[in-house]
Design an enzyme around this catalytic site. Structure first.
Site: not given
Ligand code: BGC
Length: 730
Positions: A260
């Site tokens: 993530d």
């Molecule tokens: C989230 C993800 C997301 C990523 C990119 C993170 O903060 O947990 O689900 O895909 O950001 O935007």
């Protein structure tokens, strides 16, 4: 374009890897955030120090970066562009929780296929979606991004979304890589607090949180995102038992795993890793192939780790291989660039808008309709007031995880009603109050900003709204939570209507004029105090680009709502978590009196949703009374529309195991079917029950079991289904 299979892609990837330097290898598995407010990335791309970018959606910018990669980097390896295509790109569909409420996987597949088409036409290759985290606590803001509380519904929706986004196989033209997330257990956040440590038993992991991922992998998902939080005292990003052993070893996942955003670096803040090098090593060794970085990337430390003998080259090569395989299978080496002129017609495709409307219509859940107050008859009320902070707000119609929508195309509830009633009634729109988060989120940079009203403005707006209600023959209140109050970092400790909405509701009701309520929200809210006072409540989630049209057509009877709740709706935040799939306990007859100070039943059960018509379901029959392991039985019923509107019902099958080697949930949804029926029409509904449906993971024996004995089966229209049969498993 010719489809490239996995084995051929692996071969081509290995040839490339043999030519790569250490820096090119670590670069290939590094993804950077290409937002306008971040430092420029041109040099890093041209030097082969990045393999992927996130957050670019403009075809011209995508081609700009791609030219640097393909024409200037030494090996000319194209970049992979990822984006949060969660519920649409320009055409916005209902939020995923709303899509799940449709109980219509074919529709959900079509919606994600349209989203994929818009993304691919823009040059995007990969969606950080679907989010398949089971979520049983509406306080958790991210419940909006998933399919709710139920492993079966979650699995069906997970597979449908993967098929829609990705097509039948990786590299399908006009589709993109699906990246189910967050592996694993993020939705079990205690207290609903985002990012909090999760403790999950083996049985909960296998029987509740894993099934949607299994379904997504079976549907062919090419990517998986690991999770932020720690699970059983280890950051999920560093959990080898999860990523390498379970995901790859047991589930046979062959795609690539991305962390993530900043998840690799976060291990330092989590007081798990000592420094960047340690964080990079742990993440790679655990099974992540790519680091999604928000700033400096820890994977830049990997070359030194190889040189110091701390990281085997083979481990690094394997991650690079998995990323290259995805690029090769997506056809990026053959056609790295996007046709800039061809993007607009796809993004503006009227078929996508029409589909967004159908999706919104099918996602609406009629919670409450006292005395058949809905549908309203157009033109009966000559003066209609549409009141509430969400009534005419474009961002709050679209919901969270929306970055590049066409705002002019978006039909708010107020606009939808005004268009629907044009020439038949006058429509006055008043916000009444403004909604603001109490605590900042840090993600505000991505969302719209609302200029706060002064005290005098607030008073004037409130009075204008109440005056509008007083002067109207019919008021439609549009209340709920703003999009900034839902989603990531938007957990809530109180589920009652935020802001001054309850005061607004009181003042509008005090006018004595007829009122119906449209709720816009990303989770069940505490509406217990409203139900006795408001005759009709239509749960509309965040319905998307054509949401207002869908809501208007439903309020005025062109559409008969048939959506169902994908989550149990609590009466009060104190009941949370209150999902239906709990076990019986030794006092099952006390299930409604577990608190001394109020009922312990939910306000609405999982699966609930009313209709303008009525249905009758006949007692089901089984074709065999005994299920022999490995075989199957069929349960059949007949449903008839006995009312006077055409409409949809979702027939649901629940099961329960009477005795065995473990205590199983009091009820589990195992199959459902949404049927559309004209008045007087009837249809046979048949579900096949196989042994996989009745099996479960036993934590003591550490394997999937089928216990022989008696099983209860219920057919009905929500988790309180009462048409009962028993089945014997031999
Ligand atoms: C989230 C993800 C997301 C990523 C990119 C993170 O903060 O947990 O689900 O895909 O950001 O935007």
């Amino acid at each position: 374009m010719r489809q490239i299979n996995h084995a051929e892609a692996v071969h081509r990837a290995r040839v490339l890897i043999s030519q790569m330097t250490l820096t090119e290898k670590s670069g290939q598995i590094s993804q950077a955030f290409a937002a306008p407010f971040m430092p420029p990335l041109d040099d890093a791309v041209a030097a082969g120090r990045l393999g992927s970018l996130l957050f670019v959606s403009d075809p011209a910018r995508i081609n700009h970066y791609q030219r640097l990669a393909v024409e200037q980097s030494r090996l000319g390896i194209p970049l992979l562009f990822g984006f949060d295509v969660i519920h649409g790109l320009r055409t916005i569909f209902p939020v995923p929780l709303g899509l799940a409420a449709s109980f219509d996987p074919d529709l959900v597949e079509q919606a994600q296929a349209a989203a994929a088409a818009e993304a691919r036409a823009s040059g995007i290759h990969w969606a950080f979606a679907p989010m398949v985290d089971i979520a049983r606590d509406p306080r958790w803001g991210r419940i909006v991004e998933g399919a709710g509380e139920d492993p079966h519904l979650g699995s069906v929706m997970a597979a449908a979304q993967v098929r829609g986004l990705q097509g039948p196989e990786l590299g399908t033209p006009g589709r993109i890589i699906a990246g189910p997330k967050h592996f694993l257990g993020y939705g079990a956040a205690p207290g609903g607090r985002d990012y909090e440590p999760v403790s999950l038993s083996d049985a909960e992991i296998r029987n509740v949180y894993l099934p949607p991922f299994v379904a997504a992998i079976r549907a062919g998902a090419g990517n998986i995102m690991s999770a932020y939080m720690d699970i059983n005292q280890q950051p999920a990003v560093a959990a080898k038992w999860l990523l390498d052993d379970l995901l790859r070893g047991e589930l046979g996942f062959t795609g690539f795993v991305v962390s993530d955003a900043n998840g690799v670096q976060n291990q330092i803040a989590q007081h798990f890793a000592v420094d960047e090098a340690d964080a990079a090593l742990r993440a790679l060794n655990a099974g992540n192939d790519m680091e999604m970085a928000m700033g400096p990337n820890a994977f830049a430390r990997l070359p030194a780790l190889v040189e110091q003998g701390q990281l085997p080259m083979a481990t690094l090569d394997l991650a690079v291989e998995r990323v290259l395989v995805a690029k090769i299978r997506m056809g990026l080496f053959e056609s790295p660039f996007v046709d800039e002129a061809a993007a607009e017609p796809v993004l503006a495709d009227p078929k996508h808008r029409a589909l967004a409307q159908v999706a919104a219509e099918r996602s609406l859940v009629l919670l409450h309709n006292q005395g058949n107050c809905l549908p309203l008859t157009p033109g009966v009320a000559r003066r209609v007031a549409v009141i509430g902070p969400l009534a005419d707000s474009v961002p709050d119609t679209l919901g969270p995880w929306v970055f590049v929508p066409d705002k002019r195309e978006t039909v708010t509830v107020a606009r939808g009603i005004a268009e629907h009633l044009a020439g038949r009634a006058t429509v006055e729109v008043q916000p009444g109050v403004q909604l603001h988060r109490m605590m900042p989120s840090g993600l505000e940079a991505f969302g719209p900003r609302l200029k706060p009203w002064t005290a005098a403005e607030a008073e004037a707006h409130f009075d204008a709204a109440v005056d509008a209600a007083r002067g109207a023959d019919q008021t439609i209140l549009v209340l709920g939570e703003a999009q900034s109050q839902s989603g990531e970092r938007a957990s809530a400790s109180d589920l009652t209507l935020p802001g001054g909405q309850l005061e607004l509701l009181d003042a509008v009701l005090a006018t004595g004029k007829p009122v119906v309520l449209v709720l816009l929200a990303g989770r069940p809210l505490d509406i217990s105090a409203l139900v006795p006072r408001v005759p009709a409540i239509l749960m509309s989630w965040y319905p998307g680009t054509r949401g207002g049209t869908a809501v208007a057509r439903t309020l005025f009877g062109d559409i008969n709502p048939g959506g169902k709740l994908p989550v149990t709706w609590p009466r009060h935040v104190g009941q949370v978590p209150i999902h239906y799939g709990r076990s019986r306990t030794h006092t099952p007859d006390r299930a409604d009196s577990l608190y001394h100070d109020g009922p312990s039943t939910p306000l609405y059960p999982f699966g609930h949703g009313l209709s303008y018509t009525s249905f009758q379901i006949e007692p089901p029959v089984l074709d065999k009374a005994v299920l022999i392991p490995g075989e199957h039985v069929a349960i059949t019923t007949r449903i008839t529309n006995i009312g006077s509107h055409s409409g949809d019902e979702v027939v649901q099958l629940y099961v329960h195991q009477r005795a065995g080697r473990a205590m199983r949930p009091a009820r589990e949804l195992k199959a459902f079917q949404r049927v559309s029926l004209e008045p007087g029409e009837s249809r046979e509904v048949r579900f096949v029950i196989d042994t996989e449906m009745l099996s479960y993971w036993h934590s003591g024996e550490r394997r999937v079991l089928l216990d022989p004995g008696q099983f209860d089966l219920w057919i009905g229209t929500d988790a309180h289904a009462d048409l009962h049969l028993t089945l014997i498993v031999a």
